[in-house]
Design a protein around this motif. Structure first.
Motif, PDB file in Angstrom:
ATOM      1  N   ASP A 209      92.097  67.943  28.084  1.00 35.17           N
ATOM      2  CA  ASP A 209      93.836  67.517  27.978  1.00 35.17           C
ATOM      3  C   ASP A 209      94.308  68.041  26.446  1.00 35.17           C
ATOM      4  O   ASP A 209      95.351  68.790  26.490  1.00 35.17           O
ATOM      5  N   PHE A 210      93.574  67.495  25.392  1.00 37.04           N
ATOM      6  CA  PHE A 210      93.939  67.734  24.190  1.00 37.04           C
ATOM      7  C   PHE A 210      93.904  69.430  23.955  1.00 37.04           C
ATOM      8  O   PHE A 210      95.002  70.165  23.380  1.00 37.04           O
ATOM      9  N   LEU A 211      92.865  70.202  24.255  1.00 35.59           N
ATOM     10  CA  LEU A 211      92.866  71.630  24.200  1.00 35.59           C
ATOM     11  C   LEU A 211      93.871  72.329  25.054  1.00 35.59           C
ATOM     12  O   LEU A 211      94.478  73.444  24.507  1.00 35.59           O
ATOM     13  N   ARG A 212      94.161  72.082  26.158  1.00 39.29           N
ATOM     14  CA  ARG A 212      95.395  72.590  27.138  1.00 39.29           C
ATOM     15  C   ARG A 212      96.706  72.609  26.295  1.00 39.29           C
ATOM     16  O   ARG A 212      97.312  73.499  26.165  1.00 39.29           O
ATOM     17  N   LEU A 213      96.871  71.313  25.324  1.00 41.57           N
ATOM     18  CA  LEU A 213      98.148  71.385  24.538  1.00 41.57           C
ATOM     19  C   LEU A 213      98.102  72.289  23.468  1.00 41.57           C
ATOM     20  O   LEU A 213      99.189  73.004  23.335  1.00 41.57           O
ATOM     21  N   LEU A 214      96.973  72.162  22.994  1.00 48.29           N
ATOM     22  CA  LEU A 214      96.665  73.336  21.629  1.00 48.29           C
ATOM     23  C   LEU A 214      96.956  74.555  22.249  1.00 48.29           C
ATOM     24  O   LEU A 214      97.309  75.522  21.188  1.00 48.29           O
ATOM     25  N   SER A 215      96.256  75.114  23.308  1.00 47.90           N
ATOM     26  CA  SER A 215      96.653  76.513  23.689  1.00 47.90           C
ATOM     27  C   SER A 215      97.816  77.027  24.012  1.00 47.90           C
ATOM     28  O   SER A 215      98.217  78.122  23.909  1.00 47.90           O
ATOM     29  N   GLN A 216      98.712  75.989  24.191  1.00 48.13           N
ATOM     30  CA  GLN A 216     100.134  76.426  24.376  1.00 48.13           C
ATOM     31  C   GLN A 216     100.720  77.149  22.855  1.00 48.13           C
ATOM     32  O   GLN A 216     101.790  77.683  22.953  1.00 48.13           O
ATOM     33  N   ILE A 217     100.217  76.570  21.676  1.00 46.69           N
ATOM     34  CA  ILE A 217     100.543  77.116  20.578  1.00 46.69           C
ATOM     35  C   ILE A 217     100.442  78.696  20.462  1.00 46.69           C
ATOM     36  O   ILE A 217     101.136  79.298  19.621  1.00 46.69           O
ATOM     37  N   ARG A 218      99.395  79.262  20.783  1.00 50.02           N
ATOM     38  CA  ARG A 218      99.052  80.545  20.935  1.00 50.02           C
ATOM     39  C   ARG A 218     100.271  81.404  21.245  1.00 50.02           C
ATOM     40  O   ARG A 218     100.234  82.642  20.831  1.00 50.02           O
TER      41      ARG A 218
END
Length: 371
Positions: A64-73
């Motif tokens: 869940d956390f990594l999914r949110l972070l991946s939006q930054i890219r």
């Protein structure tokens, strides 16, 4: 609750729901109405944390956390990367360089207030930059702040304005680095509203991204803290987290040691002086952590006999929660700090051999002395 699908807790960012008490964002229907009327809508978890310092676990995964972070890219933004200068390696987000993409990174070392005044700040920022360089991050600038003491926050805001260039700002960091406290200080400076976002010593307080509008239509976005299992904060029971989140400036303790002597760091770590002349060693740990000196030859027996009573934390009823201590040996070329990540460090002289022990998974490393 379809018509309330997009209501979010202003404390942790979770979507408000009133159907499942075990899931993030749960709030009784009566509290939703009251919160909307007062324009202060907190989920039940944040309400209890703010008013009673109670923590309730929620079912969020690393994915869940990594999914949110991946939006930054996929966005054009300035990344404000917050680390705990007391636990730098435990603050590193694995693979962050992949999530950052081409976006610039501003590196922020938090909790500067607990460092001794004699510590070289420039030397520290150089070391911070080197450590994140090894992790694939090349920050455009590095700065130190104390979110708790509101120290250098205005300077940080100046840096953010300098580098964001009409873009959104994402604030990222692992759990327990003081990220939400930092965001609260920024909000308070800009709006006068205090303690809007839920903060605590407990890892994983922010559950979803929280968006704060900036003057030009862009946003400052607080992301949830990534769980870093190898932080000392994840080893300790909740009541002992204060030992890895010191509230006051560290007071050094000096020990005159001959080789073949050991210092125990409560039951959480161990320092062995293996080879070298009689010398002074300076320990920098939370002022409440009890240190015990003994002979190296007796150290294993001493640990087995006294763990949970003389050597605490952990207490006797928590012994099974602490991983076994793992040993790391070093020979110094120059005056150095032996760092027990998240706990503190011991400054050792040049040309000696030492060993550091920490719970398996928690790093012990050697750096050039900061004092």
């Amino acid at each position: 609750m379809d018509n309330q699908e997009e209501l979010r807790c202003i404390g942790c960012g979770a979507v408000i729901q009133s159907t499942d008490p075990e899931k993030a964002g749960y709030t009784p229907q009566s509290a939703i109405k009251k919160g909307m009327a007062n324009d202060e809508l907190y989920c039940q978890r944040c309400f209890r944390l703010r008013h009673y310092n109670e923590i309730a676990p929620v079912s969020l995964s690393d994915d869940d956390f990594l999914r949110l972070l991946s939006q930054i890219r996929d966005t054009k933004a300035l990344i404000v990367y917050v680390v705990d200068i007391f636990d730098l390696n435990g603050s590193l987000i694995p693979g962050l360089h992949r999530f950052v993409g081409d976006n610039p990174v501003l590196l922020v070392g938090n909790k500067e207030d607990i460092l001794p005044r004699s510590l070289h700040r420039t030397r520290l920022t150089d070391w911070m930059r080197q450590q994140v360089n090894q992790a694939g991050i090349r920050p455009i600038a590095t700065t130190l702040v104390s979110a708790k003491k509101n120290h250098q926050i205005e300077h940080l805001l100046d840096l953010i304005e300098k580098y964001r260039q009409n873009r959104d700002v994402y604030v990222v960091g692992v759990t327990n680095v003081g990220k939400s406290t930092l965001i609260n200080q920024i909000i308070a400076l800009r709006t006068g509203v205090k303690d809007l976002i839920t903060t605590s010593r407990f890892p994983g307080t922010t559950l979803d991204k929280i968006e704060i509008p900036l003057d030009d239509g862009h946003q400052l976005i607080d992301t949830p803290g990534i769980i870093h299992e190898h932080q000392m904060a994840h080893v300790l029971p909740a009541k002992d987290l204060k030992l890895v989140s010191p509230q006051k400036e560290l007071k050094p303790k000096t020990y005159q040691l001959d080789d073949s002597q050991t210092i125990f760091l409560g039951g959480l770590g161990r320092f062995d002086y293996l080879n070298g002349p009689h010398a002074g060693f300076v320990a920098y740990f939370d002022n409440n952590l009890k240190l015990h000196r003994t002979k190296l030859a007796n150290a294993d027996h001493f640990y087995q006999k006294h763990l949970g009573d003389l050597l605490t934390p952990p207490s006797k009823d928590e012994l099974d929660k602490i991983p076994a201590l793992k040993r790391y040996e070093f020979t110094t070329e120059h005056k150095s700090d032996l760092v027990f990540e998240g706990l503190g460090w011991i400054t050792v002289p040049a040309k000696v051999t030492v060993a550091g022990w920490a719970p398996d998974g928690v790093s012990v490393l050697l750096r050039r002395a900061m004092i």
